[in-house]
Design a protein around this motif. Structure first.
Motif, PDB file in Angstrom:
ATOM      1  N   GLU A  97       0.975  -1.040  -0.067  1.00  0.00           N
ATOM      2  CA  GLU A  97      -0.210  -0.144   0.205  1.00  0.00           C
ATOM      3  C   GLU A  97       0.831   1.270   0.223  1.00  0.00           C
ATOM      4  OE1 GLU A  97      -2.486  -0.331   3.077  1.00  0.00           O
ATOM      5  OE2 GLU A  97      -3.955  -1.626   2.414  1.00  0.00           O
ATOM      6  N   LEU A  98       2.298   1.062   0.280  1.00  0.00           N
ATOM      7  CA  LEU A  98       2.868   2.083   1.068  1.00  0.00           C
ATOM      8  C   LEU A  98       3.208   2.402  -0.392  1.00  0.00           C
ATOM      9  CD1 LEU A  98       4.436   4.448   2.399  1.00  0.00           C
ATOM     10  CD2 LEU A  98       6.261   2.891   2.722  1.00  0.00           C
ATOM     11  N   ARG A  99       3.948   1.420  -1.189  1.00  0.00           N
ATOM     12  CA  ARG A  99       4.586   1.631  -2.445  1.00  0.00           C
ATOM     13  C   ARG A  99       3.436   2.054  -3.886  1.00  0.00           C
ATOM     14  NH1 ARG A  99       7.245  -3.656  -1.035  1.00  0.00           N
ATOM     15  NH2 ARG A  99       5.479  -4.660  -2.110  1.00  0.00           N
ATOM     16  N   LEU A 100       2.223   1.666  -3.178  1.00  0.00           N
ATOM     17  CA  LEU A 100       1.117   2.147  -4.370  1.00  0.00           C
ATOM     18  C   LEU A 100       0.886   3.603  -4.007  1.00  0.00           C
ATOM     19  CD1 LEU A 100      -1.020   1.662  -6.745  1.00  0.00           C
ATOM     20  CD2 LEU A 100      -2.792   0.951  -4.468  1.00  0.00           C
ATOM     21  N   GLN A 101       0.596   4.368  -2.880  1.00  0.00           N
ATOM     22  CA  GLN A 101      -0.003   5.140  -2.650  1.00  0.00           C
ATOM     23  C   GLN A 101       1.161   6.486  -2.931  1.00  0.00           C
ATOM     24  OE1 GLN A 101       0.221   6.096   1.800  1.00  0.00           O
ATOM     25  NE2 GLN A 101      -0.704   8.125   1.025  1.00  0.00           N
ATOM     26  N   THR A 102       2.603   5.853  -2.882  1.00  0.00           N
ATOM     27  CA  THR A 102       3.773   6.189  -3.910  1.00  0.00           C
ATOM     28  C   THR A 102       4.517   6.961  -5.015  1.00  0.00           C
ATOM     29  OG1 THR A 102       5.370   5.863  -1.829  1.00  0.00           O
ATOM     30  CG2 THR A 102       6.790   6.455  -3.690  1.00  0.00           C
ATOM     31  N   THR A 103       3.496   5.283  -5.801  1.00  0.00           N
ATOM     32  CA  THR A 103       3.536   5.433  -6.397  1.00  0.00           C
ATOM     33  C   THR A 103       2.584   6.097  -7.365  1.00  0.00           C
ATOM     34  OG1 THR A 103       4.550   3.170  -7.390  1.00  0.00           O
ATOM     35  CG2 THR A 103       3.709   3.817  -9.198  1.00  0.00           C
ATOM     36  N   LEU A 104       1.718   6.818  -6.958  1.00  0.00           N
ATOM     37  CA  LEU A 104      -0.133   7.022  -7.602  1.00  0.00           C
ATOM     38  C   LEU A 104       0.968   8.105  -7.335  1.00  0.00           C
ATOM     39  CD1 LEU A 104      -2.703   5.219  -5.508  1.00  0.00           C
ATOM     40  CD2 LEU A 104      -2.265   5.517  -8.318  1.00  0.00           C
ATOM     41  N   GLU A 105       1.249   8.515  -6.042  1.00  0.00           N
ATOM     42  CA  GLU A 105       1.581  10.526  -6.136  1.00  0.00           C
ATOM     43  C   GLU A 105       2.823  10.818  -7.000  1.00  0.00           C
ATOM     44  OE1 GLU A 105       3.283  10.497  -2.396  1.00  0.00           O
ATOM     45  OE2 GLU A 105       1.213  10.444  -0.743  1.00  0.00           O
ATOM     46  N   THR A 106       3.959   9.606  -7.123  1.00  0.00           N
ATOM     47  CA  THR A 106       4.521   9.620  -7.791  1.00  0.00           C
ATOM     48  C   THR A 106       4.029  10.293 -10.374  1.00  0.00           C
ATOM     49  OG1 THR A 106       6.249   9.735  -7.273  1.00  0.00           O
ATOM     50  CG2 THR A 106       6.748   9.396  -9.368  1.00  0.00           C
ATOM     51  N   LEU A 107       2.840   9.385  -9.862  1.00  0.00           N
ATOM     52  CA  LEU A 107       2.803   9.584 -11.184  1.00  0.00           C
ATOM     53  C   LEU A 107       1.887  10.468 -11.720  1.00  0.00           C
ATOM     54  CD1 LEU A 107       1.964   7.915 -14.109  1.00  0.00           C
ATOM     55  CD2 LEU A 107       0.005   6.363 -12.631  1.00  0.00           C
ATOM     56  N   GLU A 108       0.905  11.160 -10.766  1.00  0.00           N
ATOM     57  CA  GLU A 108       0.320  12.645 -10.400  1.00  0.00           C
ATOM     58  C   GLU A 108       0.610  13.142 -10.839  1.00  0.00           C
ATOM     59  OE1 GLU A 108      -3.385  14.841  -6.975  1.00  0.00           O
ATOM     60  OE2 GLU A 108      -2.493  12.511  -6.528  1.00  0.00           O
ATOM     61  N   GLN A 109       1.888  13.021  -9.931  1.00  0.00           N
ATOM     62  CA  GLN A 109       3.161  14.786  -9.920  1.00  0.00           C
ATOM     63  C   GLN A 109       3.370  15.090 -11.973  1.00  0.00           C
ATOM     64  OE1 GLN A 109       6.160  14.440  -7.495  1.00  0.00           O
ATOM     65  NE2 GLN A 109       7.098  16.373  -8.359  1.00  0.00           N
ATOM     66  N   GLN A 110       4.020  13.815 -11.879  1.00  0.00           N
ATOM     67  CA  GLN A 110       4.373  13.559 -13.974  1.00  0.00           C
ATOM     68  C   GLN A 110       3.585  13.866 -14.295  1.00  0.00           C
ATOM     69  OE1 GLN A 110       5.523   8.948 -13.239  1.00  0.00           O
ATOM     70  NE2 GLN A 110       7.581  10.381 -12.251  1.00  0.00           N
ATOM     71  N   VAL A 111       2.311  13.453 -14.440  1.00  0.00           N
ATOM     72  CA  VAL A 111       1.142  13.613 -15.285  1.00  0.00           C
ATOM     73  C   VAL A 111       1.252  15.904 -15.164  1.00  0.00           C
ATOM     74  CG1 VAL A 111      -1.138  14.191 -15.241  1.00  0.00           C
ATOM     75  CG2 VAL A 111      -0.298  11.434 -15.119  1.00  0.00           C
ATOM     76  N   GLU A 112       0.601  16.153 -13.792  1.00  0.00           N
ATOM     77  CA  GLU A 112       0.213  17.438 -13.380  1.00  0.00           C
ATOM     78  C   GLU A 112       2.025  18.081 -14.714  1.00  0.00           C
ATOM     79  OE1 GLU A 112       0.455  18.220  -9.644  1.00  0.00           O
ATOM     80  OE2 GLU A 112      -1.604  17.039  -9.521  1.00  0.00           O
ATOM     81  N   GLU A 113       3.138  17.318 -14.122  1.00  0.00           N
ATOM     82  CA  GLU A 113       4.407  18.206 -14.460  1.00  0.00           C
ATOM     83  C   GLU A 113       3.726  18.434 -16.002  1.00  0.00           C
ATOM     84  OE1 GLU A 113       7.332  16.252 -12.684  1.00  0.00           O
ATOM     85  OE2 GLU A 113       7.177  17.586 -11.213  1.00  0.00           O
ATOM     86  N   ARG A 114       3.283  16.768 -16.844  1.00  0.00           N
ATOM     87  CA  ARG A 114       3.659  17.009 -18.568  1.00  0.00           C
ATOM     88  C   ARG A 114       2.195  18.259 -18.562  1.00  0.00           C
ATOM     89  NH1 ARG A 114       6.075  16.161 -22.351  1.00  0.00           N
ATOM     90  NH2 ARG A 114       4.852  15.202 -24.371  1.00  0.00           N
ATOM     91  N   THR A 115       1.571  17.526 -18.341  1.00  0.00           N
ATOM     92  CA  THR A 115       0.113  18.715 -18.768  1.00  0.00           C
ATOM     93  C   THR A 115       0.744  20.313 -18.560  1.00  0.00           C
ATOM     94  OG1 THR A 115      -1.382  17.732 -17.888  1.00  0.00           O
ATOM     95  CG2 THR A 115      -2.548  19.169 -18.384  1.00  0.00           C
ATOM     96  N   ALA A 116       0.912  20.653 -17.339  1.00  0.00           N
ATOM     97  CA  ALA A 116       1.572  22.228 -17.499  1.00  0.00           C
ATOM     98  C   ALA A 116       2.861  22.327 -18.197  1.00  0.00           C
ATOM     99  CB  ALA A 116       2.647  22.692 -15.883  1.00  0.00           C
ATOM    100  N   GLN A 117       3.352  20.852 -18.979  1.00  0.00           N
ATOM    101  CA  GLN A 117       4.891  21.701 -19.843  1.00  0.00           C
ATOM    102  C   GLN A 117       3.220  21.712 -21.366  1.00  0.00           C
ATOM    103  OE1 GLN A 117       7.644  21.806 -19.424  1.00  0.00           O
ATOM    104  NE2 GLN A 117       7.869  22.774 -21.349  1.00  0.00           N
ATOM    105  N   LEU A 118       3.209  20.313 -21.544  1.00  0.00           N
ATOM    106  CA  LEU A 118       1.831  20.740 -22.966  1.00  0.00           C
ATOM    107  C   LEU A 118       1.374  22.302 -22.554  1.00  0.00           C
ATOM    108  CD1 LEU A 118       0.842  16.994 -22.844  1.00  0.00           C
ATOM    109  CD2 LEU A 118       2.930  17.776 -23.979  1.00  0.00           C
ATOM    110  N   ARG A 119       0.727  22.172 -22.584  1.00  0.00           N
ATOM    111  CA  ARG A 119       0.267  24.120 -22.149  1.00  0.00           C
ATOM    112  C   ARG A 119       0.872  24.296 -21.942  1.00  0.00           C
ATOM    113  NH1 ARG A 119      -4.216  23.537 -16.651  1.00  0.00           N
ATOM    114  NH2 ARG A 119      -5.921  21.943 -17.581  1.00  0.00           N
ATOM    115  N   HIS A 120       2.416  24.893 -21.931  1.00  0.00           N
ATOM    116  CA  HIS A 120       2.558  25.929 -21.770  1.00  0.00           C
ATOM    117  C   HIS A 120       3.781  26.143 -22.917  1.00  0.00           C
ATOM    118  CE1 HIS A 120       6.613  28.679 -21.063  1.00  0.00           C
ATOM    119  NE2 HIS A 120       7.749  27.770 -21.584  1.00  0.00           N
ATOM    120  N   ASN A 121       3.913  24.902 -23.678  1.00  0.00           N
ATOM    121  CA  ASN A 121       4.410  24.253 -25.235  1.00  0.00           C
ATOM    122  C   ASN A 121       3.125  25.425 -26.154  1.00  0.00           C
ATOM    123  OD1 ASN A 121       6.611  23.924 -23.784  1.00  0.00           O
ATOM    124  ND2 ASN A 121       6.317  21.353 -24.932  1.00  0.00           N
TER     125      ASN A 121
END
Length: 397
Positions: free
Chosen positions: A67-91
């Motif tokens: 559960e801890l690893r899953l939570q960490t993965t989800l948080e990391t994935l969410e952060q990556q999605v947010e960063e990628r979305t922000a980057q795409l909007r910026h581009n």
């Protein structure tokens, strides 16, 4: 986890010891004497229970870690999605801004080779490595057209027209003399002519709406006022330097875009001529800048064209033997409007195809029964691609 225990008790003491069981914990009492099989059974049961406890504990630990690893993965994935979305909007934003000012040299050169006559020498002084500016491309195009046409009209006997682009940093002291601009980097576009020039009294009123030095019917007096509004809307500035018989320079300051420009290679698409058998278009438009844009598109497509500045000039053309495959007309013409002109044109030429250009809301006009069969409409500002598509579509129908 409590330890399991088997306590051997004397005969008769089992009941007394069992009452202490809750305090002692996980305990089993075995009264002497006992059979060995009974002891082995109790020991086996105790060991099996103990083993199950350890297995359950290990599973709980594994589950907790998963559960801890899953939570960490989800948080990391969410952060990556947010960063990628922000980057795409910026581009996307950077690309949109860069497209607004890319190929300024092509734009300025193309509009200026179409707006002046052979008696005027054109000098394009375009800076290499021009910064990206924040500006609406349609308004910039209109502003440049107005400046080139004004310069042409100021040199009826010929002269020299210079279109210049440059990068410029304005410090605090410099901005105070340029319409209180904010200090910073600007893309500068200027148009200079060697014409008659203007006195200071005219310069002071040059940006006033409806002010014009041209004869009645040859200018609306809105060109420079629209340029002024465009530059202010863009957080920039426009300045005039002129003198009687010393020519005029109009300079536009447009703020530099502050983001990173993505590397991209625009496709250099060459349109092959689409006209066939001398197809000809009649352009009726009182705004010279729009006439230049429309005629430029038609020329690139290989169509012949005839121009008229108003409906009164267009009627004799429609009533002549001149070939007309399509009428392109502004709706808001001075005097007789474009819709009335189309009616007269169809009396002379039944089935005449008409493409209207208007600044009004297109859907409102259509709801009001404005368009008949064989008529279409585009609204200002329009792109070259849209005009190209409409012309090709209507002529081929």
């Amino acid at each position: 986890m409590s330890e399991r225990a088997i306590i051997l008790t004397p005969r008769g003491r089992d009941s007394q010891m069992s009452r202490c069981g809750p305090q002692l914990g996980n305990v089993t009492f075995l009264e002497r004497p006992f059979h060995p099989v009974t002891l082995i059974s109790l020991v086996t049961t105790a060991l099996r229970g103990r083993r199950r406890q350890y297995e359950a504990r290990d599973r709980l630990i594994d589950l907790s870690q998963s559960e801890l690893r899953l939570q960490t993965t989800l948080e990391t994935l969410e952060q990556q999605v947010e960063e990628r979305t922000a980057q795409l909007r910026h581009n996307e934003e950077v690309l949109r801004q860069s497209q607004k000012m890319e190929a300024v040299g092509q734009l300025t050169g193309g509009i200026a080779q179409r707006s002046i006559n052979e008696s005027i020498q054109l000098d394009m002084q375009l800076s290499e490595g021009l910064w990206v500016a924040e500006a609406d491309p349609n308004q910039l195009e209109s502003a440049l057209l107005n400046l080139v046409i004004n310069a042409r009209d100021a040199m009826p006997g010929g002269g020299r027209l210079v279109v210049n682009t440059a990068n410029q940093h304005l410090a605090t002291g410099a901005t105070e003399t340029q319409g209180n601009l904010e200090p910073g980097d600007y893309v500068v576009l200027s148009v200079t002519d060697t014409g008659c020039g203007m006195p200071q009294s005219t310069i002071d009123r040059a940006f006033d709406p409806f002010f014009t030095t041209k004869p009645i019917g040859q200018g609306t007096g809105l060109g420079l006022s629209m340029i002024y509004g465009f530059t202010k809307q863009s957080r920039g500035h426009v300045a005039i330097r002129s003198g009687v018989d010393k020519g005029t320079t109009v300079t536009l300051f447009l703020p530099r875009f502050g983001g990173d420009v993505p590397q991209h290679n625009p496709l250099n698409v060459q349109h092959a001529p689409f006209a066939q058998n001398g197809e000809t278009v009649l352009i009726v438009e009182d705004d010279p800048a729009v006439r230049v844009l429309v005629s430029t598109v038609l020329s690139e497509l290989g169509y012949a064209f005839v121009e008229a500045g108003n409906a009164d000039t267009a009627v004799p053309i429609l009533n002549s033997t001149q070939r007309i495959d399509l009428l392109i007309s502004d709706v808001g013409l001075p005097g007789m409007n474009g819709r009335q002109l189309a009616e007269i044109g169809r009396q002379y030429r039944p089935g005449l195809k008409v493409l209207f250009i208007t600044g009004y809301a297109e859907h409102a006009a259509v709801r009001g029964g404005f368009l008949d069969p064989g008529m279409q409409m585009i609204t200002k500002p329009f792109t070259f691609d849209l005009l190209t598509a409409k012309v090709q579509e209507m002529i081929r129908i």
